[in-house]
Design a protein around this motif. Structure first.
Motif, short mmCIF file in Angstrom:
data_model
loop_
_atom_site.label_atom_id
_atom_site.label_comp_id
_atom_site.label_asym_id
_atom_site.label_seq_id
_atom_site.Cartn_x
_atom_site.Cartn_y
_atom_site.Cartn_z
N THR A 83 -5.05 3.33 -13.01
CA THR A 83 -6.05 4.26 -12.49
C THR A 83 -5.74 4.81 -11.10
OG1 THR A 83 -7.32 2.40 -11.59
CG2 THR A 83 -7.91 3.16 -13.80
N CYS A 84 -4.77 4.25 -10.42
CA CYS A 84 -4.50 4.62 -9.03
C CYS A 84 -3.60 5.84 -8.93
CB CYS A 84 -3.87 3.44 -8.30
SG CYS A 84 -3.64 3.72 -6.55
N ASN A 85 -3.98 6.76 -8.08
CA ASN A 85 -3.15 7.91 -7.76
C ASN A 85 -2.06 7.43 -6.79
OD1 ASN A 85 -2.31 10.08 -5.86
ND2 ASN A 85 -3.66 11.34 -7.11
N GLU A 86 -0.80 7.65 -7.14
CA GLU A 86 0.31 7.14 -6.32
C GLU A 86 0.29 7.71 -4.90
OE1 GLU A 86 4.13 7.52 -8.17
OE2 GLU A 86 3.58 6.20 -9.83
N ASN A 87 -0.05 8.97 -4.76
CA ASN A 87 -0.10 9.57 -3.42
C ASN A 87 -1.19 8.93 -2.56
OD1 ASN A 87 2.03 11.35 -3.87
ND2 ASN A 87 0.68 12.92 -4.73
N GLU A 88 -2.34 8.63 -3.16
CA GLU A 88 -3.41 7.96 -2.41
C GLU A 88 -2.99 6.54 -2.05
OE1 GLU A 88 -6.98 8.21 -4.72
OE2 GLU A 88 -7.15 10.38 -4.42
N PHE A 89 -2.32 5.86 -2.98
CA PHE A 89 -1.83 4.52 -2.70
C PHE A 89 -0.86 4.53 -1.53
CE2 PHE A 89 1.56 1.38 -3.12
CZ PHE A 89 0.83 0.20 -3.11
N LEU A 90 0.10 5.46 -1.57
CA LEU A 90 1.10 5.55 -0.50
C LEU A 90 0.45 5.91 0.84
CD1 LEU A 90 4.04 7.24 -2.42
CD2 LEU A 90 3.90 4.86 -1.61
N ARG A 91 -0.57 6.76 0.82
CA ARG A 91 -1.29 7.09 2.06
C ARG A 91 -1.95 5.84 2.63
NH1 ARG A 91 -2.82 11.26 4.98
NH2 ARG A 91 -1.73 12.70 3.63
N CYS A 92 -2.59 5.05 1.78
CA CYS A 92 -3.21 3.80 2.24
C CYS A 92 -2.16 2.83 2.76
CB CYS A 92 -4.00 3.14 1.10
SG CYS A 92 -5.49 4.03 0.63
N TYR A 93 -1.04 2.74 2.07
CA TYR A 93 0.06 1.86 2.46
C TYR A 93 0.56 2.23 3.86
CZ TYR A 93 4.27 -0.96 1.25
OH TYR A 93 5.26 -1.93 1.17
N ILE A 94 0.83 3.52 4.07
CA ILE A 94 1.35 3.97 5.37
C ILE A 94 0.33 3.74 6.47
CG2 ILE A 94 2.11 6.00 6.68
CD1 ILE A 94 3.30 7.06 3.98
N VAL A 95 -0.93 4.09 6.21
CA VAL A 95 -1.97 3.88 7.24
C VAL A 95 -2.11 2.39 7.54
CG1 VAL A 95 -4.43 4.13 7.78
CG2 VAL A 95 -3.18 6.03 6.72
N GLY A 96 -2.05 1.56 6.52
CA GLY A 96 -2.11 0.11 6.75
C GLY A 96 -0.97 -0.35 7.64
N LEU A 97 0.25 0.12 7.36
CA LEU A 97 1.40 -0.25 8.19
C LEU A 97 1.28 0.32 9.61
CD1 LEU A 97 4.47 0.07 5.77
CD2 LEU A 97 3.42 -2.03 6.65
N LEU A 98 0.76 1.54 9.74
CA LEU A 98 0.58 2.11 11.08
C LEU A 98 -0.40 1.27 11.91
CD1 LEU A 98 0.37 5.92 10.21
CD2 LEU A 98 2.21 4.78 11.48
N CYS A 99 -1.41 0.73 11.26
CA CYS A 99 -2.44 -0.05 11.96
C CYS A 99 -1.94 -1.42 12.40
CB CYS A 99 -3.67 -0.22 11.07
SG CYS A 99 -4.62 1.30 10.82
N VAL A 100 -0.92 -1.96 11.75
CA VAL A 100 -0.45 -3.31 12.08
C VAL A 100 0.87 -3.30 12.85
CG1 VAL A 100 -1.69 -4.41 10.17
CG2 VAL A 100 0.69 -3.68 9.84
N GLN A 101 1.23 -2.15 13.41
CA GLN A 101 2.48 -2.08 14.19
C GLN A 101 2.42 -3.06 15.36
OE1 GLN A 101 4.32 2.18 14.08
NE2 GLN A 101 2.11 2.39 14.37
#
Length: 162
Positions: A83-101
């Protein structure tokens, strides 16, 4: 603005490194915690108690390893696959990584993180290495000379229910 405390309180898997190690907190401390939660949600794994492999000692470490290997979709929780849109998943992934730098100055503000999550267009900056990423790997196997650090035993003292 930054402040300092002598008493660090919280759950270590969600604390920013500058707070956990030095007692320093700022508006970027909560952003770190938010990033951990994002990565937990999209992966279906907890940051604390994460043991995926010998090379990945935490969820942050594992997420960074997959990112560097261009295997980001491998982090996706299997229940999201259909059910997951890959682009939305990747956006969440990148934002998650940006937040934990590692460097708080590199992390977005909370309002910017929320804006990036809610935006469907626009490119995102490339994340830098997260905090608490293992900089060494674990030994592949224990030698015969290694002795356990502790011996845990369980004793059953109640044979009948109360």
């Amino acid at each position: 603005m930054e402040a300092s405390t002598n008493r660090v309180v919280g759950t270590y898997g969600y604390m920013s490194p500058e707070y956990a190690i030095h007692g320093l907190f700022s508006i970027k401390s909560d952003v770190f915690s938010f990033g951990v939660v994002i990565l937990e949600i999209i992966s279906g794994k907890r940051n604390t108690g994460f043991y995926e492999s010998e090379e990945a000692l935490s969820l942050l470490d594992y997420a960074w390893k997959l990112w560097k290997e261009n295997k980001a979709l491998d982090l996706m929780d299997p229940t999201l696959r259909d059910t997951c849109n890959e682009n939305e998943f990747l956006r969440c992934y990148i934002v998650g990584l940006l937040c934990v730098q590692d460097d708080p100055n590199d992390r977005p503000t909370m309002s910017n993180a929320l804006f990036m999550l809610g935006s469907e267009s626009g490119s995102l900056p490339s994340p830098k290495q997260p905090a608490f990423v293992a900089r060494r790997s674990l030994p592949s196997r224990a030698s015969a000379d290694d002795k356990p650090l502790s011996r845990n035993e369980i004793t059953d003292t109640l044979n009948e229910g109360r």
